[in-house]
Design an enzyme around this catalytic site. Structure first.
Site, mmCIF file in Angstrom:
data_model
loop_
_atom_site.group_PDB
_atom_site.id
_atom_site.type_symbol
_atom_site.label_atom_id
_atom_site.label_comp_id
_atom_site.label_asym_id
_atom_site.label_seq_id
_atom_site.Cartn_x
_atom_site.Cartn_y
_atom_site.Cartn_z
ATOM 1 N N CYS F 77 0.787 -1.264 -0.103
ATOM 2 C CA CYS F 77 -0.119 0.108 0.042
ATOM 3 C C CYS F 77 0.834 1.160 -0.034
ATOM 4 O O CYS F 77 1.972 1.218 0.571
ATOM 5 C CB CYS F 77 -0.912 0.074 1.481
ATOM 6 N N MET F 116 -8.559 0.035 1.103
ATOM 7 C CA MET F 116 -7.682 -0.654 2.189
ATOM 8 C C MET F 116 -7.769 0.155 3.573
ATOM 9 O O MET F 116 -7.649 -0.432 4.502
ATOM 10 C CB MET F 116 -6.236 -0.978 1.782
ATOM 11 N N ASP F 131 -11.226 -7.998 21.745
ATOM 12 C CA ASP F 131 -10.488 -8.125 22.748
ATOM 13 C C ASP F 131 -11.106 -7.530 24.177
ATOM 14 O O ASP F 131 -11.001 -8.082 25.070
ATOM 15 C CB ASP F 131 -9.279 -7.161 22.327
#
Lengths: 163, 163, 163, 163, 163, 163
Positions: F77, F116, F131
């Site tokens: 990228c 992206m 998490d």
């Protein structure tokens, strides 16, 4: 023969070597990078360095910081907590040419060695010197980056033969 | 003579050169790093690379990523948005020794040059090769890191003379 | 009243302000951080700095590097390509106490201002000074971190009144 | 006198202190940063914070993340694996002015102390608050960044005297 | 009910769980991400991968590197020194569609588990595959990211039921 | 067929696509990640979020920060300066199960698209939710990560068909 390349598995794929079962021992490595330039450029570095140390100081700091980030730069390196990093920088002004010599020492207590940390510190310190002198001279080059010493771990102590 | 060192101000202190008034032009730089090793180690790299490319592939990726992070590593570099980075890697297996040659090309349109980005890419790719072969051979070394070409900007095109 | 907080949307959620429609203009900001310590500690900094500049040099480098990483540290800041960053560091040894004064200047041409970059550079330079003297004296403190000047952008020039 | 500065070697050069021979002990440090602003700005923070917590929440997160990256920001700091970081943020709206008080606590079991981690967390949390209110008021300032407590290690417990 | 969310304190504020008093034990986690695409795109990946491995190789490297940076990406994660990370990538070309399956394994000896490291490695490897095929097909998607196994720590071994 | 994979050169090697000759146009992309969990876990997130927003707030911040670091995570990228990133997070508590839906929007003016960046923001926000709830329930999964919309650039606007 690829089974000799420890970072390559049986199917030829890159991997981090699993160090989970190795002992934690004291590790130390010393590496050196040499930046070759004209005598005039080396003299400018030496003289520019006199009052405030700001030519070689940033190179030393950059090397120390890079050592701590080796695991970010080298894909298959482990994250090692360094107990110390030191980088020295010396200017040599010869008759025909000059050089800046960067020596990096890294220490840790870990399951794998610190030669990549010492080599990375020396390389980035050398690149920082290059950056600072490139406006003076285009032909500057990093003449070599070598491991000088390594100790700790199963393979024991090793020292480069520079005879 | 410190006034020649553009990264050093009148009082000898390190600084980022102010590029705010320079023109945005297309910049390109090519750098090369050479990792020297024994013929046997080079053959292992060549052979290990055959099935899946995972010896030289990670080195190329590491170089590309490092180019983008040059400004984090070299303290006085500017943050340059690269329009492309390419790293090639070739193995040479000689009679007496071998080598892996990494060539990095960086391009941008910016107010300052990209030689540090090309040199950083080549250096980190070389360190990654070193990391992968160091278990095979301790005497491996980065033989040199040099700028091959540079174009764009006020100083025009430059090409290393390797005659 | 939350509509006054530009980083908070109508539902009270944090956001990056959209600067896509703002003009690219030259931006400049200057910030200052002051580290207060005993006169004896300040004298050690001043004296330690004499031969090689390695007390204040690393602080200046750390500040320059932190300015470039402001967008990584401050969640809602934009990624600004800085055209220059400069950090100066002065030691003042008074009769009753001492101080190190860090002044950071950041410049860019962008769609939003650079005061956070200047403030981050000054803060991290001050933390680096703190790190270096903390073994000498526990009561050291960063006395303040303030913006001194700001120019560029729709809101025009601003200068702190320190009368 | 430079021998008192532990980050400076005998030749006046910056270095990471070698902690390899120190004991691993539990370390804890608490630091505080205060952001001073007008009463109206502080009220906007307090009110903006009511529904969703998104004024002070990002500041707390930014502080926690910065603590983990202290070794990247402060050149001579070691990489410490923190066992916990906590940042609290309180708004005080007074008659004449207001403030946001950030208190950061860091813990680890390591060979060196965590005061830099706590101070970095508090500083970056304060900078994040500054970033969020700077559009409301230009004269906001970080009034101070101080260590409140420190324990663990050979030098024992220390507490700031704020009488 | 917020007392069940270990990352939230009694006042509803995010925090890093304090792991300082937990035992260091061997931890291991395996996660999988699946990238779904057309059969033609999957065939291009498979074929493009044949000569040099450079389609899936970069995805595996990106996953390994991301595992090491999990603590930078996930705000409340601890900095865990991984003893190994491995990412495998398999292409499946079906009659109606295709997929690339990324499986990441992380290991450490630490005070808390490594499932976030395995999940982050699998996610970033999947994003890298996506990046490489997005020019071929717009409808590609990451079909799922799941934990397959987890062992070590007080809660013992766990394995996903995929019956 | 590897010539269709724009990140692979004629010899099958990974590369960054050279965007130096493409036009700078306004780019925008929207991506979504869904985290699937039990109804009880989703209710804990919803309730834990009520007082201070600190369950979903950190996820949103983590997503915004990850968007800015996409170029560090995805090897090929480009470094894009984002003019804005926004991440929304919604909790849905159903009869049989629950979910948290993260939607990320990224904007820039650049030579290549931002899908992206939007996908990375959504992925990392989802990992952060994971998490925070993993101590409550082991079977949580990221159900999918998809691009919803994309505009700007030569290929024009695209919208996912979710009929």
């Amino acid at each position: 023969m690829s089974e000799q390349l420890t970072h390559i598995d049986d199917e030829g794929r890159a991997r981090m070597v699993d160090v989970g079962d190795k002992a934690h021992t004291d590790r130390r490595a010393v590496a050196r990078a040499t930046v070759r330039m004209s005598a005039a450029t080396a003299a400018a570095v030496r003289d520019g360095d006199a009052p405030k140390g700001d030519v070689l100081g940033p190179a030393r700091i950059a090397g120390i910081q890079a050592a701590k980030r080796t695991w970010e730069l080298i894909p298959l390196c482990h994250q090692l907590p360094l107990s110390s990093v030191d980088v020295t920088a010396e200017v040599e002004v010869g008759e025909r040419d000059g050089r800046v010599v960067l020596v990096a020492t890294a220490r840790t207590r870990a399951q794998t060695g610190v030669e990549m940390e010492a080599l990375t510190a020396a390389s980035v310190a050398a690149l920082t010197v290059y950056d600072m002198v490139k406006a003076l001279e285009k032909g500057v080059e990093i003449a070599d980056v070598v491991l000088l010493e390594k100790s700790g771990g199963r393979s024991g102590a090793w020292r480069r033969d520079e005879a």
